[in-house]
Motif scaffolding. Structure first.
Motif, PDB file in Angstrom:
ATOM      1  N   LYS A 161       0.838  -1.199   0.000  1.00  0.00           N
ATOM      2  CA  LYS A 161       0.000   0.000   0.000  1.00  0.00           C
ATOM      3  C   LYS A 161       0.877   1.254   0.000  1.00  0.00           C
ATOM      4  CE  LYS A 161      -4.221   1.825   1.338  1.00  0.00           C
ATOM      5  NZ  LYS A 161      -5.472   1.521   0.769  1.00  0.00           N
ATOM      6  N   CYS A 162       1.947   1.265   0.801  1.00  0.00           N
ATOM      7  CA  CYS A 162       2.877   2.398   0.813  1.00  0.00           C
ATOM      8  C   CYS A 162       3.427   2.656  -0.581  1.00  0.00           C
ATOM      9  CB  CYS A 162       4.044   2.141   1.768  1.00  0.00           C
ATOM     10  SG  CYS A 162       3.680   2.363   3.509  1.00  0.00           S
ATOM     11  N   GLU A 163       3.920   1.616  -1.210  1.00  0.00           N
ATOM     12  CA  GLU A 163       4.521   1.752  -2.537  1.00  0.00           C
ATOM     13  C   GLU A 163       3.503   2.230  -3.568  1.00  0.00           C
ATOM     14  OE1 GLU A 163       6.211  -2.133  -2.972  1.00  0.00           O
ATOM     15  OE2 GLU A 163       8.111  -1.499  -2.061  1.00  0.00           O
ATOM     16  N   LYS A 164       2.301   1.725  -3.478  1.00  0.00           N
ATOM     17  CA  LYS A 164       1.243   2.136  -4.405  1.00  0.00           C
ATOM     18  C   LYS A 164       0.938   3.620  -4.263  1.00  0.00           C
ATOM     19  CE  LYS A 164      -3.493   1.133  -5.739  1.00  0.00           C
ATOM     20  NZ  LYS A 164      -4.705   0.381  -5.445  1.00  0.00           N
ATOM     21  N   GLU A 165       1.013   4.135  -3.038  1.00  0.00           N
ATOM     22  CA  GLU A 165       0.717   5.539  -2.776  1.00  0.00           C
ATOM     23  C   GLU A 165       1.945   6.444  -2.934  1.00  0.00           C
ATOM     24  OE1 GLU A 165      -2.331   6.769  -2.252  1.00  0.00           O
ATOM     25  OE2 GLU A 165      -3.176   4.763  -2.447  1.00  0.00           O
ATOM     26  N   GLY A 166       3.110   5.857  -3.254  1.00  0.00           N
ATOM     27  CA  GLY A 166       4.303   6.651  -3.500  1.00  0.00           C
ATOM     28  C   GLY A 166       5.189   6.904  -2.294  1.00  0.00           C
ATOM     29  N   TYR A 167       4.984   6.159  -1.226  1.00  0.00           N
ATOM     30  CA  TYR A 167       5.828   6.291  -0.033  1.00  0.00           C
ATOM     31  C   TYR A 167       6.900   5.204  -0.061  1.00  0.00           C
ATOM     32  CZ  TYR A 167       2.031   9.166   1.797  1.00  0.00           C
ATOM     33  OH  TYR A 167       1.088  10.137   1.978  1.00  0.00           O
ATOM     34  N   PRO A 168       8.181   5.573   0.031  1.00  0.00           N
ATOM     35  CA  PRO A 168       9.232   4.555   0.095  1.00  0.00           C
ATOM     36  C   PRO A 168       9.033   3.673   1.330  1.00  0.00           C
ATOM     37  CG  PRO A 168      10.172   6.748  -0.211  1.00  0.00           C
ATOM     38  CD  PRO A 168       8.717   6.929   0.085  1.00  0.00           C
ATOM     39  N   ALA A 169       9.144   2.362   1.164  1.00  0.00           N
ATOM     40  CA  ALA A 169       8.924   1.438   2.280  1.00  0.00           C
ATOM     41  C   ALA A 169       9.787   0.200   2.100  1.00  0.00           C
ATOM     42  CB  ALA A 169       7.452   1.036   2.355  1.00  0.00           C
ATOM     43  N   VAL A 170      10.211  -0.368   3.223  1.00  0.00           N
ATOM     44  CA  VAL A 170      11.012  -1.587   3.198  1.00  0.00           C
ATOM     45  C   VAL A 170      10.603  -2.476   4.370  1.00  0.00           C
ATOM     46  CG1 VAL A 170      12.916  -0.554   4.505  1.00  0.00           C
ATOM     47  CG2 VAL A 170      13.348  -2.509   3.042  1.00  0.00           C
ATOM     48  N   ILE A 171      10.524  -3.772   4.112  1.00  0.00           N
ATOM     49  CA  ILE A 171      10.245  -4.738   5.178  1.00  0.00           C
ATOM     50  C   ILE A 171      11.570  -5.113   5.823  1.00  0.00           C
ATOM     51  CG2 ILE A 171       9.524  -7.104   5.649  1.00  0.00           C
ATOM     52  CD1 ILE A 171       7.297  -6.724   3.686  1.00  0.00           C
ATOM     53  N   MET A 172      11.572  -5.173   7.150  1.00  0.00           N
ATOM     54  CA  MET A 172      12.790  -5.498   7.883  1.00  0.00           C
ATOM     55  C   MET A 172      12.438  -6.123   9.223  1.00  0.00           C
ATOM     56  SD  MET A 172      13.899  -1.623   8.882  1.00  0.00           S
ATOM     57  CE  MET A 172      14.402  -1.656  10.588  1.00  0.00           C
ATOM     58  N   PRO A 173      13.429  -6.721   9.902  1.00  0.00           N
ATOM     59  CA  PRO A 173      13.167  -7.234  11.252  1.00  0.00           C
ATOM     60  C   PRO A 173      12.872  -6.077  12.202  1.00  0.00           C
ATOM     61  CG  PRO A 173      15.214  -8.125  10.374  1.00  0.00           C
ATOM     62  CD  PRO A 173      14.766  -7.036   9.441  1.00  0.00           C
ATOM     63  N   VAL A 174      12.059  -6.339  13.190  1.00  0.00           N
ATOM     64  CA  VAL A 174      11.722  -5.313  14.181  1.00  0.00           C
ATOM     65  C   VAL A 174      12.953  -5.021  15.041  1.00  0.00           C
ATOM     66  CG1 VAL A 174      10.270  -4.774  16.178  1.00  0.00           C
ATOM     67  CG2 VAL A 174       9.307  -6.017  14.245  1.00  0.00           C
ATOM     68  N   PRO A 175      13.297  -3.744  15.226  1.00  0.00           N
ATOM     69  CA  PRO A 175      14.420  -3.410  16.115  1.00  0.00           C
ATOM     70  C   PRO A 175      14.183  -3.945  17.533  1.00  0.00           C
ATOM     71  CG  PRO A 175      13.762  -1.500  14.828  1.00  0.00           C
ATOM     72  CD  PRO A 175      12.730  -2.569  14.590  1.00  0.00           C
ATOM     73  N   ARG A 176      15.249  -4.275  18.223  1.00  0.00           N
ATOM     74  CA  ARG A 176      15.146  -4.887  19.546  1.00  0.00           C
ATOM     75  C   ARG A 176      14.358  -4.077  20.557  1.00  0.00           C
ATOM     76  NH1 ARG A 176      21.053  -7.514  20.583  1.00  0.00           N
ATOM     77  NH2 ARG A 176      20.825  -9.137  19.014  1.00  0.00           N
ATOM     78  N   ASN A 177      14.485  -2.739  20.498  1.00  0.00           N
ATOM     79  CA  ASN A 177      13.784  -1.952  21.510  1.00  0.00           C
ATOM     80  C   ASN A 177      12.312  -1.711  21.182  1.00  0.00           C
ATOM     81  OD1 ASN A 177      15.277  -0.594  19.585  1.00  0.00           O
ATOM     82  ND2 ASN A 177      15.720   1.160  20.840  1.00  0.00           N
ATOM     83  N   LEU A 178      11.833  -2.298  20.102  1.00  0.00           N
ATOM     84  CA  LEU A 178      10.400  -2.338  19.814  1.00  0.00           C
ATOM     85  C   LEU A 178      10.001  -3.809  19.808  1.00  0.00           C
ATOM     86  CD1 LEU A 178      10.097   0.147  16.808  1.00  0.00           C
ATOM     87  CD2 LEU A 178       9.494   0.593  19.178  1.00  0.00           C
ATOM     88  N   SER A 179       8.890  -4.125  20.414  1.00  0.00           N
ATOM     89  CA  SER A 179       8.459  -5.523  20.406  1.00  0.00           C
ATOM     90  C   SER A 179       7.416  -5.713  19.313  1.00  0.00           C
ATOM     91  CB  SER A 179       7.880  -5.919  21.764  1.00  0.00           C
ATOM     92  OG  SER A 179       6.726  -5.155  22.025  1.00  0.00           O
ATOM     93  N   SER A 180       7.308  -6.933  18.834  1.00  0.00           N
ATOM     94  CA  SER A 180       6.332  -7.218  17.790  1.00  0.00           C
ATOM     95  C   SER A 180       5.896  -8.670  17.872  1.00  0.00           C
ATOM     96  CB  SER A 180       6.924  -6.942  16.412  1.00  0.00           C
ATOM     97  OG  SER A 180       6.045  -7.350  15.406  1.00  0.00           O
ATOM     98  N   SER A 181       4.655  -8.896  17.530  1.00  0.00           N
ATOM     99  CA  SER A 181       4.129 -10.252  17.551  1.00  0.00           C
ATOM    100  C   SER A 181       4.749 -11.133  16.474  1.00  0.00           C
ATOM    101  CB  SER A 181       2.610 -10.231  17.374  1.00  0.00           C
ATOM    102  OG  SER A 181       2.009  -9.567  18.459  1.00  0.00           O
ATOM    103  N   CYS A 182       4.992 -10.561  15.290  1.00  0.00           N
ATOM    104  CA  CYS A 182       5.480 -11.395  14.188  1.00  0.00           C
ATOM    105  C   CYS A 182       6.964 -11.201  13.901  1.00  0.00           C
ATOM    106  CB  CYS A 182       4.669 -11.144  12.919  1.00  0.00           C
ATOM    107  SG  CYS A 182       5.047  -9.609  12.074  1.00  0.00           S
ATOM    108  N   GLY A 183       7.587 -10.171  14.465  1.00  0.00           N
ATOM    109  CA  GLY A 183       9.009  -9.949  14.240  1.00  0.00           C
ATOM    110  C   GLY A 183       9.337  -9.215  12.955  1.00  0.00           C
ATOM    111  N   THR A 184       8.310  -8.829  12.184  1.00  0.00           N
ATOM    112  CA  THR A 184       8.507  -8.124  10.922  1.00  0.00           C
ATOM    113  C   THR A 184       7.883  -6.744  11.027  1.00  0.00           C
ATOM    114  OG1 THR A 184       8.366 -10.207   9.718  1.00  0.00           O
ATOM    115  CG2 THR A 184       8.084  -8.203   8.441  1.00  0.00           C
ATOM    116  N   CYS A 185       8.599  -5.743  10.500  1.00  0.00           N
ATOM    117  CA  CYS A 185       8.054  -4.391  10.499  1.00  0.00           C
ATOM    118  C   CYS A 185       8.250  -3.770   9.130  1.00  0.00           C
ATOM    119  CB  CYS A 185       8.710  -3.535  11.580  1.00  0.00           C
ATOM    120  SG  CYS A 185      10.433  -3.088  11.262  1.00  0.00           S
ATOM    121  N   VAL A 186       7.649  -2.608   8.946  1.00  0.00           N
ATOM    122  CA  VAL A 186       7.835  -1.832   7.726  1.00  0.00           C
ATOM    123  C   VAL A 186       8.383  -0.471   8.126  1.00  0.00           C
ATOM    124  CG1 VAL A 186       6.728  -0.741   5.738  1.00  0.00           C
ATOM    125  CG2 VAL A 186       5.971  -2.995   6.497  1.00  0.00           C
ATOM    126  N   LYS A 187       9.540  -0.118   7.567  1.00  0.00           N
ATOM    127  CA  LYS A 187      10.107   1.212   7.739  1.00  0.00           C
ATOM    128  C   LYS A 187       9.647   2.008   6.527  1.00  0.00           C
ATOM    129  CE  LYS A 187      14.452   3.737   7.981  1.00  0.00           C
ATOM    130  NZ  LYS A 187      15.916   3.632   7.892  1.00  0.00           N
TER     131      LYS A 187
END
Length: 80
Positions: free
Chosen positions: A20-46
């Motif tokens: 959705k980010c890319e479709k709307e023209g926002y640069p985005a990349v999938i990456m592992p979640v940084p250690r000081n942020l917790s996540s259920s799946c371990g994947t985030c989007v910057k």
């Protein structure tokens, strides 16, 4: 406009948000979640944009939204 990290409850949610980010023209990349942020799946989007970018595309998959600060730290600005 700034840099943000969105975390998700599932990898599918992260993939859908990135597309959705890319479709709307926002640069985005999938990456592992940084250690000081917790996540259920371990994947985030910057992405480059605004907090409203993620909030307007809110889904049940979005866990939290954090702004990347100049010092490399994170400021959580929204959490489900």
């Amino acid at each position: 406009m700034g840099d943000y990290i969105a975390t998700f409850f599932s990898h599918f949610g992260a993939m859908a948000f990135k597309k959705k980010c890319e479709k709307e023209g926002y640069p985005a990349v999938i990456m592992p979640v940084p250690r000081n942020l917790s996540s259920s799946c371990g994947t985030c989007v910057k992405f480059a944009g605004s907090p409203e970018t993620a909030e307007n595309w809110h889904s049940d998959e979005l866990e939290q939204l954090a702004e990347i600060l100049e010092n490399g730290r994170f400021q959580v600005i929204w959490h489900s």
